[in-house]
Design a protein around this motif. Sequence first.
Motif, PDB file in Angstrom:
ATOM      1  N   PRO A  45      37.446   4.782  23.679  1.00  0.00           N
ATOM      2  CA  PRO A  45      36.468   3.838  24.239  1.00  0.00           C
ATOM      3  C   PRO A  45      35.346   4.587  24.965  1.00  0.00           C
ATOM      4  O   PRO A  45      35.619   5.530  25.699  1.00  0.00           O
ATOM      5  CB  PRO A  45      37.294   3.020  25.250  1.00  0.00           C
ATOM      6  N   GLY A  46      34.145   4.153  24.707  1.00  0.00           N
ATOM      7  CA  GLY A  46      33.007   4.769  25.386  1.00  0.00           C
ATOM      8  C   GLY A  46      32.348   5.871  24.583  1.00  0.00           C
ATOM      9  O   GLY A  46      31.288   6.353  24.947  1.00  0.00           O
ATOM     10  N   ASP A  73      36.416  14.406  27.629  1.00  0.00           N
ATOM     11  CA  ASP A  73      37.713  14.087  27.010  1.00  0.00           C
ATOM     12  C   ASP A  73      37.575  14.063  25.488  1.00  0.00           C
ATOM     13  O   ASP A  73      38.408  14.605  24.760  1.00  0.00           O
ATOM     14  CB  ASP A  73      38.205  12.704  27.459  1.00  0.00           C
ATOM     15  N   TYR A  75      25.921  10.656  27.871  1.00  0.00           N
ATOM     16  CA  TYR A  75      26.138  12.086  28.113  1.00  0.00           C
ATOM     17  C   TYR A  75      26.622  12.818  26.860  1.00  0.00           C
ATOM     18  O   TYR A  75      27.488  12.304  26.139  1.00  0.00           O
ATOM     19  CB  TYR A  75      27.167  12.265  29.237  1.00  0.00           C
ATOM     20  N   ASP A 118      27.922  23.530  31.700  1.00  0.00           N
ATOM     21  CA  ASP A 118      28.673  23.952  32.874  1.00  0.00           C
ATOM     22  C   ASP A 118      28.649  25.477  32.918  1.00  0.00           C
ATOM     23  O   ASP A 118      28.154  26.137  32.007  1.00  0.00           O
ATOM     24  CB  ASP A 118      30.075  23.337  32.946  1.00  0.00           C
ATOM     25  N   SER A 163      30.845  27.916  32.800  1.00  0.00           N
ATOM     26  CA  SER A 163      31.538  28.740  31.802  1.00  0.00           C
ATOM     27  C   SER A 163      30.814  28.654  30.457  1.00  0.00           C
ATOM     28  O   SER A 163      30.790  29.605  29.682  1.00  0.00           O
ATOM     29  CB  SER A 163      33.012  28.361  31.693  1.00  0.00           C
ATOM     30  N   GLU A 212      29.608   7.347  26.924  1.00  0.00           N
ATOM     31  CA  GLU A 212      29.006   6.569  28.014  1.00  0.00           C
ATOM     32  C   GLU A 212      29.020   7.288  29.361  1.00  0.00           C
ATOM     33  O   GLU A 212      28.176   7.029  30.197  1.00  0.00           O
ATOM     34  CB  GLU A 212      29.741   5.227  28.181  1.00  0.00           C
ATOM     35  N   ASP A 213      30.032   8.108  29.617  1.00  0.00           N
ATOM     36  CA  ASP A 213      29.975   8.863  30.862  1.00  0.00           C
ATOM     37  C   ASP A 213      30.450  10.293  30.651  1.00  0.00           C
ATOM     38  O   ASP A 213      31.028  10.626  29.628  1.00  0.00           O
ATOM     39  CB  ASP A 213      30.635   8.113  32.033  1.00  0.00           C
ATOM     40  N   ARG A 214      30.146  11.133  31.629  1.00  0.00           N
ATOM     41  CA  ARG A 214      30.346  12.573  31.410  1.00  0.00           C
ATOM     42  C   ARG A 214      31.825  12.923  31.295  1.00  0.00           C
ATOM     43  O   ARG A 214      32.188  13.851  30.593  1.00  0.00           O
ATOM     44  CB  ARG A 214      29.644  13.396  32.481  1.00  0.00           C
ATOM     45  N   TYR A 215      32.686  12.152  31.948  1.00  0.00           N
ATOM     46  CA  TYR A 215      34.118  12.447  31.878  1.00  0.00           C
ATOM     47  C   TYR A 215      34.665  12.075  30.498  1.00  0.00           C
ATOM     48  O   TYR A 215      35.446  12.814  29.906  1.00  0.00           O
ATOM     49  CB  TYR A 215      34.876  11.678  32.969  1.00  0.00           C
ATOM     50  N   VAL A 216      34.252  10.922  30.016  1.00  0.00           N
ATOM     51  CA  VAL A 216      34.705  10.482  28.694  1.00  0.00           C
ATOM     52  C   VAL A 216      34.194  11.445  27.622  1.00  0.00           C
ATOM     53  O   VAL A 216      34.912  11.804  26.689  1.00  0.00           O
ATOM     54  CB  VAL A 216      34.231   9.029  28.420  1.00  0.00           C
TER      55      VAL A 216
END
Lengths: 163, 782
Positions: free
Chosen positions: B60-61, B122, B35, B277, B279, B115-119
């Motif tokens: 990480p990620g 962050d 992502y 997103d 915004s 690796e993922d959308r949350y990471v």
Amino acid sequence: MESTEDLVSISVTVNGRRYADQVEPRWLLAYWLRDRLGLTGTHVGCDTSQCGVCTVILNGQAVKSCTILAVQADNGTVLTVEGLAQDGTLHPVQAAFSEAHGLQCGFCTPGAEMLAVALLEENPHPTEAEIREALDGLLCRCTGYQHIVQAVALAAERKGRGA
Amino acid sequence: MNALIGQPVRRREDARLVVGRGQFTDDVQLPGMVYAVMVRSPHAHARIRGIDASRALGMPGVLAVFTGRDLEGVLGSVPTAWIPPNSDLKQTPHRPLAVDTVRYVGDAVAMVVAEDRYVARDAAEAVVVDYEPLPAVADVMAAVAEGAPLVHADAPGNIALHWKAGEVPDEVFARAEVVVRQRFRQQRLIPNPMEPRAAVAQYDSATGHLTVWMTSQNPHIHRFILAGILGIPEHHLRVVAQDVGGGFGSKISCYPDEALVAHAARVLRRPVKWVEDRSEHFTATTHGRDHVQEVELAGRRDGTIEALRVKAWANLGAYLSTAAPGVPTILFGLIVNGCYRIPQASTEVFGVYTHTTPVDAYRGAGRPEATYLIERMIDLFADAIGMDPVEVRRKNFVPRDQFPYTNPFGITYDSGDYERALQRALERIDYAALRREQAALRAQGRYLGIGFSTYVEMCGLGPSEVAGAVGFQGGLWEHATVRVHPSGKVQVFTGASPHGQGEETTFAQIVAEKLGVPFEDIEVVHGDTDRITMGWGTYGSRSLAVGGSALAVACQRLVEKGQRIAAHRLEAAVEDVVFEAGRYQVRGVPDRSLGFQEVALQAHLAWNLPPGVEPGMEASSAYNPSNFTFPFGTHVAVVEVDPATGAVELKRYVAVDDCGTPINPLIIAGQVHGGIVQGVGQALWEGAVYGEDGQLLTTSFLDYAMPKARFFPPIETEATVTPSPHNPLGVKGVGETGTIAATPAVVNAVIDALKPWNVRHLDMPLTPERVWRAIHGKGAQG
């Protein structure tokens, strides 16, 4: 990335099927449905719970799944757009949306349908004004709402006749 | 076989969309997908002193962080695709990621891939950008004022372009019986399709092919431009736009983001997904409108308009977006006379750089800005000479017998009957009775307003020769292939790229009728550059007029080929074989006939074809229209203003539209409703607001008022039918008419309601506060 100790076990019944999963506490219900269960019918259109295209029915109530955490659905029951049709037969709301041309791009449609399903559960014979009021939690940029309103009215009429 | 053209056929796209099985870009899931998140500038104007991505890279990620410096010499600039001639256009490089300077809030400075959308999110927050804020300018008039901060050093005075059409000498105004002058502000709007922009890219290192799924109104244009930015051969790039959740112009443009995602996939050898997103959409997707216009109208006391002079300043934002230079010039300036016979008219436009999000096409693109000013001027003129605004309109309409009509800018209107549409609308609302009701209510302290908009617009873009002459860097023809399989099933490949318009249905209606093949046997394929030969896409209400016409021509070629085969098989002369309702029949011999699908099978088998006829049953057309189309109509808004609160209630809305020959009235109604609601949105609620420092203050649906269901009465629609004479279907575009027509109808109605307070004009949006201040003499807003 959080370590596995931070993961939380949840068990949620989605569209009649029970799913057990390990989730991060911050995961949103919408993304859990989409990314983990592959139920991509629930769309995400904003991040401030205004647009309503992510609407699902959680424990009988229409909620915006982009502002609910997956952990909040633990031990709950979720109905998404994928669970509306039964045995290949469209739900009356789905059939009415198509018949009344209540959708154009189709992006808000799953949310609009879930809102309509919840409305008709609560108020099986809504007036046009009540339908418009109930759609307050939905933004649609294509239809101008008119055919959505007609679709909900049509579904109500059909359900009223026991179709 | 029943006729299908003109029938309210239910949409076949619905089958997947109502059950949540559409395939939107964010629904694309690929193994190993990662992502991307963009790091965007919080400043309107700042120097980038440095970027420290070390903490983000250590998380990480996290796979990579790209900055503008990393991409220098790797990715090309994002170009504009419209270079109006004689406009002294100052093209300035638009780097995919800002290198030294950011120029608007939302300008991307880095891309994080994880690796993922949350990471990824962050990590994007962990990227430290050292900014040195610089003075900024957001307002178009402030940007052209002496000493304004410069957006680009090589665009002095922030002037991006200066364009003129026509000339009206001062004497015309000096000699006129009546001169009306008004300054209008066309506020900035934010497109807000419900699906934000998104892209997924996958690179095949074995072949060097790159596939990009993206939210696009025009995949082939995106492929053409992206290939240039990425430096990849065009034939190694595939752009796919399957289901697209609305566009309204915002998904025409080529943005940096999709190129960045494609580049990341190429470098990381992993599929990469990026989803804007909401915004982010507010700051990073193009905006619309944003003009200041000074308009002068000269006329006679009897209501005759003699001349119109327009000077406009169009805010183009920080960079020239894809179609941006053409929107406030060609699509605006050449049609400011509207549906009126105005002997002399001129437009002068300054395109202006500011430290704001780039501005580009938004539903109607230029034509709403033109229609608003002329329809408002008509009302102001009527007020000045004490004539009913309906009478002024009537008096100046291009009469029915004057078509084709060439306007003062050399644009030739194809066909029209403006009087008929107006008459229909007047009857529908019972105009005389409504005026009496208005007078009666005023006596009771209730304030009704009646507003008209008798619009015409120029769409169905357009002849490619004109595209070239006006500097559009593409063609505006459309491609269609109709492929009949041996079993008689038909696939249609169109270069149009629908995103809500329902062309999988309407195009199948056309083919079913033209070939006499069952509707169910036809599939319409769109939105994939590898499957479709070529296409210029869906915008400017062009898909039916141009793409539909391409289909009609291709079908005709198949019918003619089939006729030769059928004649051969039926042992008749070609001219003795007629094609009706899907059957080739020997004239006067009813039992000697062959169905189209049977003939198609024979064409594929090729056991016994007439000499010179090739096997197979497939035809294509590259249809280049000879003109634009000019839909028109009359819209009437009836509003009530509450003087205590300034609130405007829309009580009735009547729309009489003429879009030529209707293909599917259900879909037309949907287009008209949606368009009107968007137009009313501009009149009453919507508006992007920038602070003086260039901060965008409207960055969510909490701050930006979108039209909702409960704000509207049922819209009443009617149609008149005046076919376009220059395309084989007689159709005109209908996708933008509502938006073009509605805004001035509603504003004219509100100003009409405010007559007792002598309010001459108010700028949009007509919020309760603005209306209340006008009524109570409290001056301008805040």
